[in-house]
Write an enzyme that holds these catalytic residues in place. Structure first.
Site, PDB file in Angstrom:
ATOM      1  N   HIS A  95       0.858  -1.188   0.000  1.00  0.00           N
ATOM      2  CA  HIS A  95       0.000   0.000   0.000  1.00  0.00           C
ATOM      3  C   HIS A  95       0.893   1.237   0.000  1.00  0.00           C
ATOM      4  CE1 HIS A  95      -3.649  -2.359   0.999  1.00  0.00           C
ATOM      5  NE2 HIS A  95      -2.781  -3.123   1.651  1.00  0.00           N
ATOM      6  N   GLU A 119      -7.408 -12.469   6.591  1.00  0.00           N
ATOM      7  CA  GLU A 119      -6.382 -11.891   7.467  1.00  0.00           C
ATOM      8  C   GLU A 119      -6.969 -11.838   8.877  1.00  0.00           C
ATOM      9  OE1 GLU A 119      -3.829  -7.753   8.119  1.00  0.00           O
ATOM     10  OE2 GLU A 119      -5.674  -7.733   6.943  1.00  0.00           O
ATOM     11  N   ASP A 130       3.358  -5.034   2.695  1.00  0.00           N
ATOM     12  CA  ASP A 130       2.075  -4.463   3.122  1.00  0.00           C
ATOM     13  C   ASP A 130       2.161  -2.953   3.359  1.00  0.00           C
ATOM     14  OD1 ASP A 130      -0.606  -4.471   3.726  1.00  0.00           O
ATOM     15  OD2 ASP A 130      -0.427  -5.596   5.583  1.00  0.00           O
TER      16      ASP A 130
END
Length: 335
Positions: free
Chosen positions: A16, A197, A275
């Site tokens: 991200h 997740e 991430d």
């Protein structure tokens, strides 16, 4: 093994861009754009990066995004990440961005995507790092907002290869966005989604069946459903796993408890990714090293994460073959 991991060619599929906002850049952009932030020092920002679950992380994540205002800000954010890729020998990256985080603040879609795209193009020419851009819908927002964002993306179809789904998984099942993803597929976008997740394994199955996605982001809770695991193996559905993120957000208490190596050895197409590295304590080398330090692995097993990522990427067959040759050559020289 440290030197092997450092120089190993890598491909990142779960990153991200907003999550690469390091405290130093946050302060610099806040000053440049005259934005008030509730911190007096870089150390205070780092202290704020201590959180206990996904929601507390998202709170500081969205707060940090307030300093991103102009096209140059999004360029600088992306460029800083690409320089990290260069240092970690990441040859190809497929990055997420969250337009709704910015359009809700009055920042135009064009400002966001053009700044990111300009940096990615420059990264290819100056750093030799290829890339793809994935637009994510925020699942805590409603379907109408997602449809509006999809409409805003259409003039930029040449810059965006796929759509994804991120943010709070609990209470926002994939079914909520079934119509949006169906429309996106009709428009020619590839599809991915965060699932499994903090949410149950059933979210993975639902994302596959209802959203028709080609890649699962996270997916570590697939191990709760052996039938699902067998499906993931037989259909070679990739999982973009983020080890340090999973520890930081308490998906697993320790890296030794993480199931990524177990899944790899079961034949799943698992990959290693960072991430939101500014918040979770590490970029690609850090994530590879954390896994290797906690789980005795051969060099071939470590390299398999790269081979899996190449196979799971959205690049052409010829480019995949080129990256496979580069990676195999490195492995041959470092048996």
């Amino acid at each position: 093994m440290k030197e092997f991991i450092q120089s190993l060619p890598k491909v990142e599929l779960h990153l991200h861009l907003e999550g690469t906002l390091e405290p130093e850049l946050m302060f610099a952009l806040a000053k440049r754009n005259d934005v008030d932030i509730p911190f007096n020092s870089i150390d205070q920002v780092r202290d704020a990066y201590s959180f206990h679950n996904l929601q507390s992380f998202l709170d500081i994540y969205y707060q940090g995004a307030n300093v991103l205002i102009n096209e140059q800000d999004f360029f600088d954010l992306t460029w800083a990440y690409l320089r990290r890729c260069q240092g970690d020998n990441v040859l190809h990256t497929e990055v997420f961005f969250d337009p709704q985080t910015h359009t809700a603040r009055g920042i135009s879609f064009e400002t966001v995507v053009n700044g990111i795209h300009r940096a990615l193009v420059q990264g290819a020419t100056e750093l030799g790092i290829s890339s793809k851009l994935i637009m994510c819908f925020l699942r805590h927002l409603d379907e109408e907002s997602a449809f509006k964002t999809l409409q805003q993306a259409q003039p930029h179809r040449d810059k965006i290869v796929a759509v994804g789904l991120d943010s709070s998984e609990i209470g926002h099942p994939p079914a909520k966005f079934e119509r949006v993803f169906k429309n996106a597929i009709t428009l020619g976008f590839l599809t991915v989604a965060h699932a499994g997740e903090e949410g149950a394994a059933s979210n993975i199955s639902e994302a596959l069946n209802l959203l028709q996605i080609t890649r699962i982001d996270h997916g570590v809770r697939c191990s709760e459903d052996e039938t699902l695991v067998k499906q993931l193996v037989s259909e070679r559905i990739p999982l973009t796993v983020c080890p340090l993120s999973n520890i930081k957000l308490k998906v697993f208490d320790t890296m030794a408890q993480h199931n990524i190596v177990e899944l790899l050895r079961k034949g799943l197409c698992v990959t290693i990714n960072s991430d939101d590295p500014a918040y979770f304590g590490g970029y690609m080398v850090d994530n590879f090293s954390a896994v290797a330090n906690a789980h005795p692995m051969s060099k071939m097993e470590i390299a398999q994460f790269t081979f899996n990522a190449i196979a799971a990427s959205f690049i052409s067959k010829s480019e995949k073959e080129r990256l496979r040759i580069v990676t195999q050559s490195y492995l041959d020289l470092h048996p």
